[in-house]
Motif scaffolding. Sequence first.
Motif, PDB file in Angstrom:
ATOM      1  N   ASN A 332       0.820  -1.207   0.000  1.00 29.51           N
ATOM      2  CA  ASN A 332       0.000   0.000   0.000  1.00 29.51           C
ATOM      3  C   ASN A 332       0.856   1.260   0.000  1.00 29.51           C
ATOM      4  OD1 ASN A 332      -2.565  -1.141  -0.063  1.00 29.51           O
ATOM      5  ND2 ASN A 332      -2.623  -1.444   2.142  1.00 29.51           N
ATOM      6  N   ASN A 336       0.999   4.170  -2.818  1.00 30.95           N
ATOM      7  CA  ASN A 336       0.773   5.581  -2.513  1.00 30.95           C
ATOM      8  C   ASN A 336       1.855   6.466  -3.137  1.00 30.95           C
ATOM      9  OD1 ASN A 336      -1.593   5.232  -1.042  1.00 30.95           O
ATOM     10  ND2 ASN A 336      -0.517   4.992   0.911  1.00 30.95           N
ATOM     11  N   ILE A 464      -7.763   2.565   1.562  1.00 26.51           N
ATOM     12  CA  ILE A 464      -7.239   3.796   2.149  1.00 26.51           C
ATOM     13  C   ILE A 464      -8.290   4.351   3.101  1.00 26.51           C
ATOM     14  CG2 ILE A 464      -6.484   6.161   1.730  1.00 26.51           C
ATOM     15  CD1 ILE A 464      -5.356   5.306  -0.911  1.00 26.51           C
ATOM     16  N   THR A 466      -9.740   7.302   5.325  1.00 26.46           N
ATOM     17  CA  THR A 466      -9.742   8.763   5.390  1.00 26.46           C
ATOM     18  C   THR A 466     -10.658   9.194   6.527  1.00 26.46           C
ATOM     19  OG1 THR A 466     -11.650   9.136   3.949  1.00 26.46           O
ATOM     20  CG2 THR A 466      -9.521   8.766   2.873  1.00 26.46           C
TER      21      THR A 466
END
Length: 475
Positions: A332, A336, A464, A466
Amino acid sequence: MNLKIFNTLKHSVEDFKPSDKHKVKLYTCGPTVYNNVHIGNLRSYINADVLKRALEFNGYAVDWVMNVTDVDDKTINNTIKEFGNGANTEQLKTFTARYFEGFLEDLEKINVNQKDISFVKVTDKIPDIQDFILALIKKGYAYKADDGSTYFSIEKYQKDFGDYGNLVGEKFLEGKKIGARVKVDEYDKENLSDFALWKAHEDDNAKIFWEHKDLGPGHPGWHIECSLINYLKFPDGTDIHTGGVDLIFPHHTNEIAQAQPIYKPFVNYWVHSEHILVNGAKMAKSAGNYFVLKDLEEEKIANGLALRYLVLQSHYRSRLNVTKKSLLAAKNGYENIIKEVSLLKNKLQDFDPNVGTVNDIYYEKFKDTLNDDIDTPAALAVFHELLKSKVSDSEKLQTIYKMDEVLGLSLENASSSEKELKPDQFPSDLKDLYTKRLTARSNKDFTLSDHLREEIEKLGYRVIDTKDGIQIYKY
């Protein structure tokens, strides 16, 4: 800051001073090609590659040599398992060639350029090995025993040089005595027995042997190969020799002993990578924690560049504990980075990597971390600081590419192929996991939330979190 590196032989960090101020002679203990290499092996090769890149970053040309062990106890035994008790040397070469090709494929995946390396197969150097052994016999450091094999005399070596085991530590020999001869390639640290340079042919070796009028039919021991290949490639001495810490004794200790009666200096700097642990324990197939890159790819846990990114997050002299969770996190994290670099590239359509300005402040900061004993975690921290900085986009991208000359994350080719999916686009299995994870996060059940993340990622998605919820991307 000038390059400083930990020298295992001196047990301290030293200023690096090559024998030639413009060129570095680098040797790496290569694979034993009897099976697929595991991620612990790959960590060692990634670290060697980063060292090579760091040397080039400092302006040195690097001549990098790596042996390929295609004859030893393991390769012989596994060849016989495949071809039967009539297996011969050509079948040994056929068997090992398959795993050497697999090794090259793994190097490509972790972005180690095989064109930068001079590979030397042991079976291509048998006559040279035989001559090296004869020279040791002539000088009195080796002898042919009653079992037909030729052994190295530690007692004779220690009498003349007095430094056997110094690579391990000054007190290594305390309380130990030289025992009987040992013919096997690998043995424990309590065993200071004379070791085999040339192993006499036995029936359980099938037809895998080489003839020699003085040494008799047989094959080389494991330790002699690297002394010989270093000598052939770097007869005036090797600047840096790398390998895993598991090789310090007996392999590298014996390399030094075999080489020094023939020529000195042998190696000026010994650089060793620490072990990888898996789930806090030593890797073992019997424990079910033995990882090879191919398996990680098939399970969609990590690819070669994600593994490289994970390795960079740990100093080469520190143990690295690997779990499926940490591999997924590295995957991950790498994605990114790719995403951010891709956004920069999209904003700079006419960007030319061959033209532009590198930010001096971040460049020098990055170089100083590298030159402080190849501190890749600190170098990555500078890299991430740059990504978040207010440096102009053009200067930022140019500096990223410069840093990646050492990091080797293939960022110049970065292109994010991910697509964000909205909940109404989720297949049923994903929708169920997504809903359960929203509930777990809402209930602050972070253990369950982490478990559900892993389940989602196993399906081929990236998660992801948030402040507004959960974003799902399809690889």
